[in-house]
Design a protein around this motif. Sequence first.
Motif, PDB file in Angstrom:
ATOM      1  N   SER A 282      -0.102   0.307  16.045  1.00 35.27           N
ATOM      2  CA  SER A 282      -0.225  -0.120  17.436  1.00 35.27           C
ATOM      3  C   SER A 282      -1.444   0.524  18.098  1.00 35.27           C
ATOM      4  CB  SER A 282       1.043   0.237  18.214  1.00 35.27           C
ATOM      5  OG  SER A 282       1.243   1.633  18.177  1.00 35.27           O
ATOM      6  N   CYS A 283      -2.170   1.312  17.332  1.00 37.41           N
ATOM      7  CA  CYS A 283      -3.361   1.977  17.857  1.00 37.41           C
ATOM      8  C   CYS A 283      -4.549   1.018  17.812  1.00 37.41           C
ATOM      9  CB  CYS A 283      -3.676   3.216  17.030  1.00 37.41           C
ATOM     10  SG  CYS A 283      -5.189   4.047  17.550  1.00 37.41           S
ATOM     11  N   PRO A 284      -5.144   0.686  18.953  1.00 36.81           N
ATOM     12  CA  PRO A 284      -6.263  -0.255  18.951  1.00 36.81           C
ATOM     13  C   PRO A 284      -7.512   0.270  18.238  1.00 36.81           C
ATOM     14  CG  PRO A 284      -5.922   0.664  21.141  1.00 36.81           C
ATOM     15  CD  PRO A 284      -4.797   1.156  20.268  1.00 36.81           C
ATOM     16  N   ARG A 285      -7.581   1.556  18.022  1.00 35.83           N
ATOM     17  CA  ARG A 285      -8.741   2.119  17.327  1.00 35.83           C
ATOM     18  C   ARG A 285      -8.573   2.114  15.816  1.00 35.83           C
ATOM     19  NH1 ARG A 285     -10.399   7.246  21.104  1.00 35.83           N
ATOM     20  NH2 ARG A 285     -10.840   6.011  22.943  1.00 35.83           N
ATOM     21  N   LEU A 286      -7.386   1.823  15.333  1.00 35.04           N
ATOM     22  CA  LEU A 286      -7.128   1.822  13.900  1.00 35.04           C
ATOM     23  C   LEU A 286      -6.354   0.555  13.530  1.00 35.04           C
ATOM     24  CD1 LEU A 286      -7.508   3.442  11.306  1.00 35.04           C
ATOM     25  CD2 LEU A 286      -5.333   4.545  11.765  1.00 35.04           C
ATOM     26  N   SER A 287      -7.003  -0.562  13.669  1.00 36.21           N
ATOM     27  CA  SER A 287      -6.361  -1.859  13.418  1.00 36.21           C
ATOM     28  C   SER A 287      -6.805  -2.424  12.070  1.00 36.21           C
ATOM     29  CB  SER A 287      -6.701  -2.818  14.558  1.00 36.21           C
ATOM     30  OG  SER A 287      -8.106  -2.946  14.664  1.00 36.21           O
TER      31      SER A 287
ATOM     32  N   LEU B 286      -7.425  -9.232   8.391  1.00 40.39           N
ATOM     33  CA  LEU B 286      -7.032 -10.633   8.582  1.00 40.39           C
ATOM     34  C   LEU B 286      -8.108 -11.398   9.352  1.00 40.39           C
ATOM     35  CD1 LEU B 286      -3.240 -10.437   9.500  1.00 40.39           C
ATOM     36  CD2 LEU B 286      -4.244 -11.544   7.498  1.00 40.39           C
ATOM     37  N   ALA B 287      -8.577 -10.813  10.429  1.00 37.74           N
ATOM     38  CA  ALA B 287      -9.572 -11.473  11.273  1.00 37.74           C
ATOM     39  C   ALA B 287     -10.881 -11.699  10.529  1.00 37.74           C
ATOM     40  CB  ALA B 287      -9.824 -10.644  12.534  1.00 37.74           C
ATOM     41  N   GLU B 288     -11.240 -10.800   9.632  1.00 37.37           N
ATOM     42  CA  GLU B 288     -12.479 -10.910   8.863  1.00 37.37           C
ATOM     43  C   GLU B 288     -12.302 -11.762   7.603  1.00 37.37           C
ATOM     44  OE1 GLU B 288     -15.463  -9.923   9.700  1.00 37.37           O
ATOM     45  OE2 GLU B 288     -14.845  -8.892  11.521  1.00 37.37           O
TER      46      GLU B 288
ATOM     47  N   ALA C 184     -14.100   2.880   5.822  1.00 32.60           N
ATOM     48  CA  ALA C 184     -13.342   3.500   4.732  1.00 32.60           C
ATOM     49  C   ALA C 184     -11.882   3.027   4.721  1.00 32.60           C
ATOM     50  CB  ALA C 184     -13.440   5.015   4.817  1.00 32.60           C
ATOM     51  N   PRO C 185     -11.210   2.965   5.879  1.00 27.09           N
ATOM     52  CA  PRO C 185      -9.827   2.474   5.855  1.00 27.09           C
ATOM     53  C   PRO C 185      -9.717   1.022   5.370  1.00 27.09           C
ATOM     54  CG  PRO C 185     -10.213   3.693   7.868  1.00 27.09           C
ATOM     55  CD  PRO C 185     -11.545   3.512   7.199  1.00 27.09           C
ATOM     56  N   THR C 186     -10.694   0.187   5.694  1.00 26.97           N
ATOM     57  CA  THR C 186     -10.669  -1.194   5.228  1.00 26.97           C
ATOM     58  C   THR C 186     -10.780  -1.234   3.714  1.00 26.97           C
ATOM     59  OG1 THR C 186     -11.592  -2.060   7.281  1.00 26.97           O
ATOM     60  CG2 THR C 186     -11.811  -3.445   5.333  1.00 26.97           C
TER      61      THR C 186
ATOM     62  N   THR D 166      -8.815 -12.282  -0.383  1.00 31.07           N
ATOM     63  CA  THR D 166      -9.581 -13.525  -0.401  1.00 31.07           C
ATOM     64  C   THR D 166     -10.813 -13.286  -1.266  1.00 31.07           C
ATOM     65  OG1 THR D 166     -10.922 -12.901   1.491  1.00 31.07           O
ATOM     66  CG2 THR D 166      -8.857 -14.079   1.975  1.00 31.07           C
ATOM     67  N   PRO D 167     -11.552 -14.341  -1.592  1.00 26.59           N
ATOM     68  CA  PRO D 167     -12.810 -14.122  -2.316  1.00 26.59           C
ATOM     69  C   PRO D 167     -13.735 -13.145  -1.588  1.00 26.59           C
ATOM     70  CG  PRO D 167     -12.216 -16.426  -2.453  1.00 26.59           C
ATOM     71  CD  PRO D 167     -11.237 -15.766  -1.497  1.00 26.59           C
ATOM     72  N   ALA D 168     -13.766 -13.218  -0.254  1.00 28.21           N
ATOM     73  CA  ALA D 168     -14.607 -12.286   0.521  1.00 28.21           C
ATOM     74  C   ALA D 168     -14.101 -10.860   0.384  1.00 28.21           C
ATOM     75  CB  ALA D 168     -14.635 -12.705   1.993  1.00 28.21           C
ATOM     76  N   GLY D 169     -12.779 -10.672   0.377  1.00 31.42           N
ATOM     77  CA  GLY D 169     -12.207  -9.348   0.208  1.00 31.42           C
ATOM     78  C   GLY D 169     -12.499  -8.781  -1.165  1.00 31.42           C
ATOM     79  N   LYS D 170     -12.379  -9.624  -2.203  1.00 30.85           N
ATOM     80  CA  LYS D 170     -12.698  -9.185  -3.568  1.00 30.85           C
ATOM     81  C   LYS D 170     -14.163  -8.786  -3.686  1.00 30.85           C
ATOM     82  CE  LYS D 170      -9.184 -12.027  -5.762  1.00 30.85           C
ATOM     83  NZ  LYS D 170      -8.911 -13.206  -6.583  1.00 30.85           N
TER      84      LYS D 170
END
Length: 67
Positions: free
Chosen positions: A32-37, A43-45, A6-8, A58-62
């Motif tokens: 800075s929370c590793p559980r909510l990056s 970016l990584a995806e 959901a956050p993504t 990006t096209p993938a994000g759209k």
Amino acid sequence: MLTPTAPTLQLLAWIAEQSRTYAETIEVWKTSCPRLSVWEDALAENLVRVDRGCVLLTPAGKELLTG
């Protein structure tokens, strides 16, 4: 296929609403929370990219957002 959190999806929708600068995006979404990056994961995806100081889907994000 990636199953977005959901956050993504919120991040992608927020970026799609209007032009966002990198500085604005980092101010709102950097954590800075590793559980909510959310920003780092997007970016990584390869769902978002930074071009000349602007954050873009990006096209993938759209595709994921409209999917």
